[in-house]
Design an enzyme around this catalytic site. Structure first.
Site, PDB file in Angstrom:
ATOM      1  N   ARG A 116      50.847  39.170  29.561  1.00  0.00           N
ATOM      2  CA  ARG A 116      51.069  37.792  29.124  1.00  0.00           C
ATOM      3  C   ARG A 116      49.921  36.840  29.469  1.00  0.00           C
ATOM      4  O   ARG A 116      49.886  35.723  28.971  1.00  0.00           O
ATOM      5  CB  ARG A 116      52.397  37.271  29.701  1.00  0.00           C
ATOM      6  CG  ARG A 116      53.594  37.695  28.889  1.00  0.00           C
ATOM      7  CD  ARG A 116      54.887  37.281  29.559  1.00  0.00           C
ATOM      8  NE  ARG A 116      55.201  38.143  30.701  1.00  0.00           N
ATOM      9  CZ  ARG A 116      56.146  37.864  31.601  1.00  0.00           C
ATOM     10  NH1 ARG A 116      56.835  36.741  31.509  1.00  0.00           N
ATOM     11  NH2 ARG A 116      56.393  38.696  32.587  1.00  0.00           N
TER      12      ARG A 116
ATOM     13  N   LYS B 122      45.102  40.823  35.936  1.00  0.00           N
ATOM     14  CA  LYS B 122      45.860  39.647  36.379  1.00  0.00           C
ATOM     15  C   LYS B 122      45.586  39.274  37.835  1.00  0.00           C
ATOM     16  O   LYS B 122      45.403  38.098  38.152  1.00  0.00           O
ATOM     17  CB  LYS B 122      47.351  39.884  36.168  1.00  0.00           C
ATOM     18  CG  LYS B 122      48.185  38.695  36.621  1.00  0.00           C
ATOM     19  CD  LYS B 122      49.599  38.740  36.105  1.00  0.00           C
ATOM     20  CE  LYS B 122      50.449  39.734  36.832  1.00  0.00           C
ATOM     21  NZ  LYS B 122      51.836  39.695  36.360  1.00  0.00           N
TER      22      LYS B 122
ATOM     23  N   GLY C 201      56.341  52.265  36.691  1.00  0.00           N
ATOM     24  CA  GLY C 201      57.326  51.492  37.439  1.00  0.00           C
ATOM     25  C   GLY C 201      56.958  51.303  38.898  1.00  0.00           C
ATOM     26  O   GLY C 201      56.082  51.980  39.434  1.00  0.00           O
TER      27      GLY C 201
ATOM     28  N   GLY D  79      50.712  42.035  44.170  1.00  0.00           N
ATOM     29  CA  GLY D  79      49.413  41.401  43.940  1.00  0.00           C
ATOM     30  C   GLY D  79      49.499  40.104  43.163  1.00  0.00           C
ATOM     31  O   GLY D  79      48.580  39.282  43.205  1.00  0.00           O
TER      32      GLY D  79
ATOM     33  N   ASN E 267      52.788  35.379  35.904  1.00  0.00           N
ATOM     34  CA  ASN E 267      52.786  36.288  34.758  1.00  0.00           C
ATOM     35  C   ASN E 267      52.030  35.725  33.568  1.00  0.00           C
ATOM     36  O   ASN E 267      51.554  36.461  32.731  1.00  0.00           O
ATOM     37  CB  ASN E 267      54.227  36.605  34.332  1.00  0.00           C
ATOM     38  CG  ASN E 267      54.990  37.330  35.430  1.00  0.00           C
ATOM     39  OD1 ASN E 267      54.575  38.392  35.883  1.00  0.00           O
ATOM     40  ND2 ASN E 267      56.059  36.732  35.901  1.00  0.00           N
TER      41      ASN E 267
ATOM     42  N   ASN F 141      10.285   6.110  54.111  1.00  0.00           N
ATOM     43  CA  ASN F 141      10.818   5.543  52.881  1.00  0.00           C
ATOM     44  C   ASN F 141      10.213   6.285  51.696  1.00  0.00           C
ATOM     45  O   ASN F 141       8.989   6.308  51.530  1.00  0.00           O
ATOM     46  CB  ASN F 141      10.488   4.054  52.797  1.00  0.00           C
ATOM     47  CG  ASN F 141      11.206   3.432  51.619  1.00  0.00           C
ATOM     48  OD1 ASN F 141      12.380   3.102  51.707  1.00  0.00           O
ATOM     49  ND2 ASN F 141      10.502   3.314  50.505  1.00  0.00           N
TER      50      ASN F 141
ATOM     51  N   ALA G 141      11.111   5.255  44.560  1.00  0.00           N
ATOM     52  CA  ALA G 141      11.739   5.729  43.329  1.00  0.00           C
ATOM     53  C   ALA G 141      10.784   6.622  42.552  1.00  0.00           C
ATOM     54  O   ALA G 141       9.585   6.356  42.477  1.00  0.00           O
ATOM     55  CB  ALA G 141      12.146   4.545  42.464  1.00  0.00           C
TER      56      ALA G 141
ATOM     57  N   SER H  28       6.343   4.312  44.816  1.00  0.00           N
ATOM     58  CA  SER H  28       7.088   4.878  43.692  1.00  0.00           C
ATOM     59  C   SER H  28       6.234   5.818  42.845  1.00  0.00           C
ATOM     60  O   SER H  28       5.011   5.697  42.808  1.00  0.00           O
ATOM     61  CB  SER H  28       7.594   3.741  42.800  1.00  0.00           C
ATOM     62  OG  SER H  28       8.439   2.924  43.556  1.00  0.00           O
TER      63      SER H  28
HETATM   64  C1  UD1 Z   1      60.244  43.389  39.927  1.00  0.00           C
HETATM   65  C2  UD1 Z   1      61.540  43.928  40.510  1.00  0.00           C
HETATM   66  C3  UD1 Z   1      62.620  42.870  40.381  1.00  0.00           C
HETATM   67  C4  UD1 Z   1      62.217  41.586  41.025  1.00  0.00           C
HETATM   68  C5  UD1 Z   1      60.858  41.125  40.502  1.00  0.00           C
HETATM   69  C6  UD1 Z   1      60.359  39.972  41.338  1.00  0.00           C
HETATM   70  C7  UD1 Z   1      61.512  46.348  40.123  1.00  0.00           C
HETATM   71  C8  UD1 Z   1      62.012  47.450  39.302  1.00  0.00           C
HETATM   72  N1  UD1 Z   1      61.913  45.119  39.806  1.00  0.00           N
HETATM   73  O1  UD1 Z   1      60.451  43.200  38.534  1.00  0.00           O
HETATM   74  O2  UD1 Z   1      63.839  43.334  40.968  1.00  0.00           O
HETATM   75  O3  UD1 Z   1      63.196  40.595  40.814  1.00  0.00           O
HETATM   76  O4  UD1 Z   1      59.886  42.178  40.595  1.00  0.00           O
HETATM   77  O5  UD1 Z   1      59.209  39.420  40.783  1.00  0.00           O
HETATM   78  O6  UD1 Z   1      60.793  46.575  41.074  1.00  0.00           O
HETATM   79  N2  UD1 Z   1      53.443  47.449  39.285  1.00  0.00           N
HETATM   80  C9  UD1 Z   1      52.645  48.531  39.534  1.00  0.00           C
HETATM   81  N3  UD1 Z   1      52.870  49.678  38.847  1.00  0.00           N
HETATM   82  C10 UD1 Z   1      53.863  49.802  37.945  1.00  0.00           C
HETATM   83  C11 UD1 Z   1      54.679  48.683  37.686  1.00  0.00           C
HETATM   84  C12 UD1 Z   1      54.446  47.522  38.382  1.00  0.00           C
HETATM   85  O7  UD1 Z   1      51.733  48.470  40.352  1.00  0.00           O
HETATM   86  O8  UD1 Z   1      54.016  50.887  37.379  1.00  0.00           O
HETATM   87  C13 UD1 Z   1      53.180  46.203  40.012  1.00  0.00           C
HETATM   88  C14 UD1 Z   1      52.781  45.057  39.113  1.00  0.00           C
HETATM   89  O9  UD1 Z   1      51.360  44.970  39.002  1.00  0.00           O
HETATM   90  C15 UD1 Z   1      53.343  43.839  39.848  1.00  0.00           C
HETATM   91  C16 UD1 Z   1      54.566  44.413  40.578  1.00  0.00           C
HETATM   92  O10 UD1 Z   1      54.382  45.809  40.643  1.00  0.00           O
HETATM   93  O11 UD1 Z   1      52.433  43.357  40.799  1.00  0.00           O
HETATM   94  C17 UD1 Z   1      55.883  44.059  39.890  1.00  0.00           C
HETATM   95  O12 UD1 Z   1      55.920  44.654  38.622  1.00  0.00           O
HETATM   96  P1  UD1 Z   1      56.623  43.963  37.400  1.00  0.00           P
HETATM   97  O13 UD1 Z   1      56.568  44.877  36.225  1.00  0.00           O
HETATM   98  O14 UD1 Z   1      56.122  42.601  37.215  1.00  0.00           O
HETATM   99  O15 UD1 Z   1      58.142  43.911  37.914  1.00  0.00           O
HETATM  100  P2  UD1 Z   1      59.270  42.928  37.437  1.00  0.00           P
HETATM  101  O16 UD1 Z   1      59.794  43.370  36.129  1.00  0.00           O
HETATM  102  O17 UD1 Z   1      58.812  41.537  37.557  1.00  0.00           O
HETATM  103 CA    CA Z   2      56.682  40.413  37.781  1.00  0.00          CA
END
Ligand code: UD1
Ligand code: CA
Length: 490
Positions: free
Chosen positions: A13, A20, A87, A110, A239, A389, A392, A417
Site C-alpha cells: 500500500r 516499507k 505469514g 519493523g 501501511n 570586519n 559586503a 567591500s
Molecule cells: C498482524 C497480526 C494481527 C495483528 C496485527 C497488528 C498475524 C497473523 N496477525 O496482522 O493479529 O492485529 O499484525 O498490526 O500475525 N511479515 C513477515 N513475513 C510474512 C508476513 C509478515 O515478515 O510472511 C511481517 C511484515 O513485514 C510486518 C509484520 O510481519 O512487519 C506483520 O505482518 P502483516 O501482514 O502486516 O500482519 P497483519 O495482517 O497486519
Molecule cells: Ca500490518
C-alpha cells in the site's frame, strides 16, 4: 532475551520502490526506530536483534551495513531471509535456528516504529523471563473503538486468553471484540519449535499465522498474560503514506510537548519538526517552521527565528538565529547573531559575539570573537581573528579547481567591500584592505593594502538619445508605408 523484528513484508500500500521499513519517520527509517529500542533492551548483553527480511532484502542489508558504519552500536543486528512471505508464523520459524532457546523471545514489527522501551520492559517482566520453555507468554493488547483489521483477543468466561482470531477469519460475534492483538509478544522459546512446526495455513489468507500459537499455548497450559500500552501511538503500524504522515504528526506533537515540558517556548507546537535529537537549555524560544536534524543543542536563552534549518550544530547561550537561516555542522558561540538568510556549513566554528548577516556563507572556518561579516560574503577554509570586519561582497577564493587553500585574517583587520582574497593568503594584524582589492599576496600588518586601477576623470559626452518629435514620428510612419508598397509592387 532474543529479539526478532519481522520486516519481510512488501508494504504494497505504500506504492514505493523502497521497502516499507526503510520509509522514514522523523528522518529515520522505520526499522531504525525499532532497532534503537531493541538495542536499548538488549543493553550490554551479547544477543543481537534478528531482523527477518524478504521483500527489498538487498536494500535493507545495504542500509544495515551503512548504519554499521555510522552508528556501530545500533547495527548490532543479524538478518534472516524469508524467501516467500507465508505469514508471521513462517517468518518467526526462519529465525528459530538463531534463537537462544533458554531465553524468551520478544517479537517486534519493523513497521511499528514507536513502541517504547518502557512498555516492552513491562511485557518482558510479565513473561517472567525465566528459562525459555518455562516462561509465560505475554501479549501486548489494546482496547480499540474501531478494531477493524486487527486480530481479536479471545478469552474464556474466566477472562483467560484462549487464542487470537484474525479479522478475516472472525465471525460476527468475534468481530465485536474490542481488545486487539498489537502483534508484539514475548514467547517461551523452548516451545516455539513444536508450536511453529505445527502451524497450518488453513485460514482465510492461506498463511501461517503466528497468532495461532496462542491457542497452542493455552492448550499446553502455558500462562498467557496481557499488558497494555501507555500511549496508543506506540503500537500504530504504518501501511500507507497517509498513515505514515499521520504518525509523523503524532510523533512530532509528542516531541513538541516534551520540549515544552523542559521549558522551551514553541510559538506553535504544531509547526516544528525534529528529525534527530534536539537538546535545549532553559528559556530557548523557537519560532514557527523550523527543522532540526541530527544532533542539535541550543543553550539557554537562545532564540531561533522562523523557518530555520539547523543540523548537527552546537549553539551557545543567548544566540539569536534570525529567520531563514541554514546551519549545518556549525558551532556558534555565546551572544552571536546569525542571519536572517545566513548559511553556516560544516566546520563553521564561531566564537562569542560574532555577527553573520544576510547572504553570508561560512564553511570550514574559525571566526574569533566580536568579528562581523554582515552582508553578502563567502568565508571558506579560513581562520579569522577577533574584531575583524568583513565588508559586503568579500569572498575568499579558496578553490583553484583542484585544491582548497587557506586564508588567514589576523585580529583587528578591516576588509573593505567587494574584496577577493585569493588563497593561500594572509592578512596581518590590524591591516586594512581597500574596497575592491584582489589580494594575491600577503597584506602586511597595520598598513592599507589596495589593488585597484587609479581613479581617472575625463571630459566626455555620453551619447544622447534623439528626442522624437510628433512630426518626425509621422514621417517615419510614412516612410515605412512607402517601403511596404514598394515591396508589394516588386
Ligand atoms: C498482524 C497480526 C494481527 C495483528 C496485527 C497488528 C498475524 C497473523 N496477525 O496482522 O493479529 O492485529 O499484525 O498490526 O500475525 N511479515 C513477515 N513475513 C510474512 C508476513 C509478515 O515478515 O510472511 C511481517 C511484515 O513485514 C510486518 C509484520 O510481519 O512487519 C506483520 O505482518 P502483516 O501482514 O502486516 O500482519 P497483519 O495482517 O497486519
Ligand atoms: Ca500490518
Amino acid at each position: 532475551m532474543n529479539i526478532v523484528i519481522l520486516a519481510a513484508g512488501q508494504g504494497k500500500r505504500m506504492k514505493s520502490a523502497l521497502p516499507k521499513v526503510l520509509q522514514t519517520l522523523a528522518g529515520k527509517p522505520l526499522l531504525e526506530h525499532v532497532l534503537v529500542t531493541a538495542n536499548q533492551l538488549v543493553g550490554k548483553a551479547k544477543t543481537k536483534p534478528i531482523v527477518v527480511i524478504g521483500h527489498g532484502a538487498s536494500a535493507i542489508t545495504a542500509y544495515l551495513e551503512q548504519i554499521l558504519k555510522d552508528h556501530p552500536g545500533l547495527a548490532n543486528a543479524v538478518t534472516v531471509m524469508q524467501k516467500e512471505q507465508k505469514g508471521t508464523g513462517h517468518a518467526l520459524l526462519q529465525a528459530l535456528p538463531k534463537l537462544d532457546l533458554d531465553e524468551p523471545t520478544l517479537v517486534l514489527y519493523g513497521d511499528v516504529p514507536l513502541i517504547s522501551k518502557k512498555t516492552l520492559m513491562r511485557l518482558v517482566k510479565l513473561a517472567d523471563g525465566k528459562r525459555g520453555s518455562d516462561s509465560a507468554l505475554a501479549l501486548l493488547t489494546q482496547q480499540m473503538d474501531n478494531p477493524t483489521g486487527y486480530g481479536r483477543i479471545l478469552r474464556d468466561t474466566e477472562g483467560a486468553v484462549t487464542g487470537i482470531v484474525e479479522e478475516k477469519d472472525a465471525d460476527r460475534q468475534q468481530k465485536n471484540i474490542s481488545e486487539i492483538n498489537t502483534g508484539i509478544m514475548v514467547l517461551p522459546s523452548g516451545r516455539l519449535k513444536k508450536w511453529l512446526k505445527s502451524l497450518r495455513a488453513s485460514n482465510a489468507q492461506g498463511e501461517y499465522y503466528l497468532t495461532d500459537v496462542i491457542a497452542m499455548a493455552a492448550r499446553d497450559n502455558v500462562p498467557i498474560r496481557t499488558a497494555q500500552v501507555d500511549f496508543e501511538w506506540e503500537t500504530v503500524g504504518v501501511n500507507s503514506r497517509d498513515q505514515l504522515a499521520a504518525l509523523e504528526r503524532t510523533h512530532q506533537h509528542v516531541i513538541a510537548m516534551q520540549l515544552m515540558e523542559t521549558g522551551v517556548t514553541l510559538l506553535d507546537p504544531a509547526r516544528i519538526d525534529v528529525r534527530g535529537k534536539l537538546s535545549c537549555g532553559s528559556d530557548v524560544v523557537i519560532d514557527v517552521g523550523c527543522v532540526f536534524e541530527g544532533n542539535v543543542s541550543l543553550d539557554s536563552g537562545t532564540r531561533v527565528g522562523p523557518y530555520c534549518i539547523v543540523r548537527n550544530s552546537t549553539i551557545g547561550k543567548q544566540v539569536t538565529i534570525q529567520a531563514f537561516s541554514h546551519l549545518d555542522g556549525a558551532v556558534v558561540g555565546v551572544n552571536s547573531i546569525i542571519g536572517p538568510y545566513a548559511r553556516l556549513r560544516p566546520g563553521a566554528d564561531l566564537a562569542n559575539d560574532v555577527h553573520i548577516g544576510n547572504f553570508v556563507e561560512v564553511k570550514n572556518s574559525k571566526i574569533d570573537s566580536n568579528s562581523k561579516a554582515n552582508h553578502l560574503a563567502y568565508v571558506g577554509d579560513s581562520i579569522v581573528g577577533a574584531r575583524v570586519n568583513i565588508g559586503a561582497g568579500t569572498i575568499t577564493c579558496n578553490y583553484d579547481g583542484v585544491n582548497k587553500h587557506q586564508t588567514i585574517i589576523e585580529d583587528d583587520v578591516f576588509i573593505g567591500s567587494d574584496t577577493q582574497l585569493v588563497a593561500p593568503v594572509r592578512v596581518g594584524r590590524g591591516a586594512t584592505l581597500g574596497a575592491g582589492t584582489t589580494l594575491t599576496k600577503d597584506a602586511p600588518a597595520n598598513q592599507l593594502t589596495v589593488s585597484r586601477a587609479k581613479q581617472l576623470s575625463i571630459q566626455w559626452q555620453r551619447p544622447v538619445k534623439q528626442e522624437k518629435t510628433v512630426a518626425s514620428k509621422k514621417t517615419a510612419t510614412k516612410k515605412i508605408a512607402a517601403k511596404k508598397t514598394a515591396k508589394a509592387k516588386k
